[in-house]
Design a protein around this motif. Sequence first.
Motif, mmCIF file in Angstrom:
data_model
loop_
_atom_site.group_PDB
_atom_site.id
_atom_site.type_symbol
_atom_site.label_atom_id
_atom_site.label_comp_id
_atom_site.label_asym_id
_atom_site.label_seq_id
_atom_site.Cartn_x
_atom_site.Cartn_y
_atom_site.Cartn_z
ATOM 1 N N UNK A 162 0.841 -1.197 0.000
ATOM 2 C CA UNK A 162 0.000 0.000 0.000
ATOM 3 C C UNK A 162 0.874 1.243 0.000
ATOM 4 N N UNK A 163 0.597 2.158 -0.933
ATOM 5 C CA UNK A 163 1.285 3.442 -1.050
ATOM 6 C C UNK A 163 0.258 4.552 -0.922
ATOM 7 N N UNK A 164 0.674 5.764 -0.557
ATOM 8 C CA UNK A 164 -0.290 6.854 -0.454
ATOM 9 C C UNK A 164 -0.782 7.368 -1.805
ATOM 10 N N UNK A 165 0.068 7.314 -2.842
ATOM 11 C CA UNK A 165 -0.353 7.803 -4.151
ATOM 12 C C UNK A 165 0.473 7.132 -5.241
ATOM 13 N N UNK A 166 0.124 7.414 -6.476
ATOM 14 C CA UNK A 166 0.700 6.687 -7.607
ATOM 15 C C UNK A 166 2.211 6.820 -7.748
ATOM 16 N N UNK A 167 2.796 8.032 -7.677
ATOM 17 C CA UNK A 167 4.248 8.131 -7.896
ATOM 18 C C UNK A 167 5.076 8.142 -6.624
ATOM 19 N N UNK A 168 4.521 7.649 -5.515
ATOM 20 C CA UNK A 168 5.231 7.682 -4.237
ATOM 21 C C UNK A 168 5.699 6.281 -3.868
ATOM 22 N N UNK A 169 6.926 6.165 -3.380
ATOM 23 C CA UNK A 169 7.508 4.874 -3.031
ATOM 24 C C UNK A 169 7.536 4.601 -1.532
ATOM 25 N N UNK A 170 6.864 5.414 -0.734
ATOM 26 C CA UNK A 170 6.831 5.204 0.709
ATOM 27 C C UNK A 170 5.773 4.154 1.046
ATOM 28 N N UNK A 171 6.210 3.022 1.578
ATOM 29 C CA UNK A 171 5.308 1.909 1.858
ATOM 30 C C UNK A 171 4.566 2.150 3.168
ATOM 31 N N UNK A 172 3.240 2.040 3.109
ATOM 32 C CA UNK A 172 2.398 2.235 4.284
ATOM 33 C C UNK A 172 2.029 0.917 4.970
ATOM 34 N N UNK A 173 2.167 -0.196 4.246
ATOM 35 C CA UNK A 173 1.802 -1.502 4.789
ATOM 36 C C UNK A 173 1.508 -2.460 3.652
ATOM 37 N N UNK A 174 0.921 -3.609 3.990
ATOM 38 C CA UNK A 174 0.578 -4.599 2.977
ATOM 39 C C UNK A 174 -0.726 -5.279 3.372
ATOM 40 N N UNK A 175 -1.704 -5.281 2.464
ATOM 41 C CA UNK A 175 -3.023 -5.832 2.780
ATOM 42 C C UNK A 175 -3.007 -7.357 2.885
ATOM 43 N N UNK A 176 -1.912 -8.004 2.513
ATOM 44 C CA UNK A 176 -1.789 -9.440 2.750
ATOM 45 C C UNK A 176 -1.519 -9.733 4.227
ATOM 46 N N UNK A 177 -0.992 -8.739 4.917
ATOM 47 C CA UNK A 177 -0.603 -8.934 6.311
ATOM 48 C C UNK A 177 -1.510 -8.197 7.294
ATOM 49 N N UNK A 178 -2.052 -7.055 6.858
ATOM 50 C CA UNK A 178 -2.840 -6.185 7.740
ATOM 51 C C UNK A 178 -4.049 -5.663 6.992
ATOM 52 N N UNK A 179 -5.158 -5.553 7.659
ATOM 53 C CA UNK A 179 -6.365 -5.031 7.025
ATOM 54 C C UNK A 179 -6.136 -3.593 6.571
ATOM 55 N N UNK A 180 -6.735 -3.248 5.440
ATOM 56 C CA UNK A 180 -6.555 -1.905 4.906
ATOM 57 C C UNK A 180 -7.030 -0.842 5.889
ATOM 58 N N UNK A 181 -8.109 -1.116 6.599
ATOM 59 C CA UNK A 181 -8.619 -0.139 7.561
ATOM 60 C C UNK A 181 -7.582 0.185 8.625
#
Length: 368
Positions: free
Chosen positions: A291-310
Amino acid sequence: MATLSEKTRLLRGLLTGGLAHGGPFYVTVDVTRRCNLRCPGCRYHSSEISMPSPGNQSKMDIAYDLFAEVCDELKTMGTRSVILIGEGEPLLHPRLFDIIAAAKGAGLHVTLLTNGTLLDETKIQSLIDSRLDILKVSLWATSREEYVHNYPGADPDNFEKILHSLRLLDRAKAEAKSRHPLIVLHQPINRHNFQHIDSTIDLAHSNGCNSLSFSPFKTRRHELGSFALTPDEEKLLLFTLKQMKGRLDSLPMGNNIDQTLLRYKIGESVWEKLPCYIAWLHARIKVDGTVLPCNPCDLVMGNVRETRLKAIWNASGFRTFRRQTMTREGLRRVAEHCDCGFCCHVEDNVRVHRFFRWFSPLFATQRS
């Protein structure tokens, strides 16, 4: 258009910290990393540059079950729409139409982006049957000659093939008595096509398109500077776009010329002129669940395979990013991770800023 309740929740978050009191308004999902073209301006498959995105590069297609789970969660978060895109061509995903059905089943408005080369009668009928809302076809050319310049190494016959497919889709919609999908012809503007950009009106109108859209060419941190317009060329382009706006307003065809003019007005150094509010409004989910905040950003916020998006949506990554990008100094700190030139979210940021700027003194007070 945001409801009063949505605006209130957004304002509450903006004033009190990085915590969002509602889900993302819209989400972009990469469905595949595979592509059949090597467009020079693409950060993933360009013949000129290589800018790989975060995540597991061996994962080529998003899993249907994962996507369906995300859609169900988006429904509970109040998200309105999903944009299906790709580091590659979405029509290469083997279960694309199941993916569209899952999103529609969750009550989401669905937009699909494609290069148009793989559309055929079977896929066209499937798009209509799927109740897809918008099909956005990216075409960097208005003639076969321009196609050769903008798609080096690709089959020049693709140009006529794409237009033929658009006409087939228009006819199939008429036969099915369906308004959907609405067809948007999209053209990124660069040095190889700007001189004939007014021809896109006739191209879109004669091939059954419902709307026409443009975007400034992103130079990818100036690595693709040879495709960029000179200042004089940009002035000529802006004059042409304003003339086109008058003509388009007389046709039953939508357009995004006002938004395109705004992006050129703000320019490439957008972080110097405007706060970024995108992490309050949007999230991008990659093929592998990153999960990233926007299209051209490479800062990872998490992964929905491991944690719920909410949970990811209000975890420390998103909350820190939201606070940072509301100040110029914070924007400078994230600039090395975000290719913000000619930001595709400028219109969203301007809209929020017009609303929030009247309350920003309270923002400073809350932080003191």
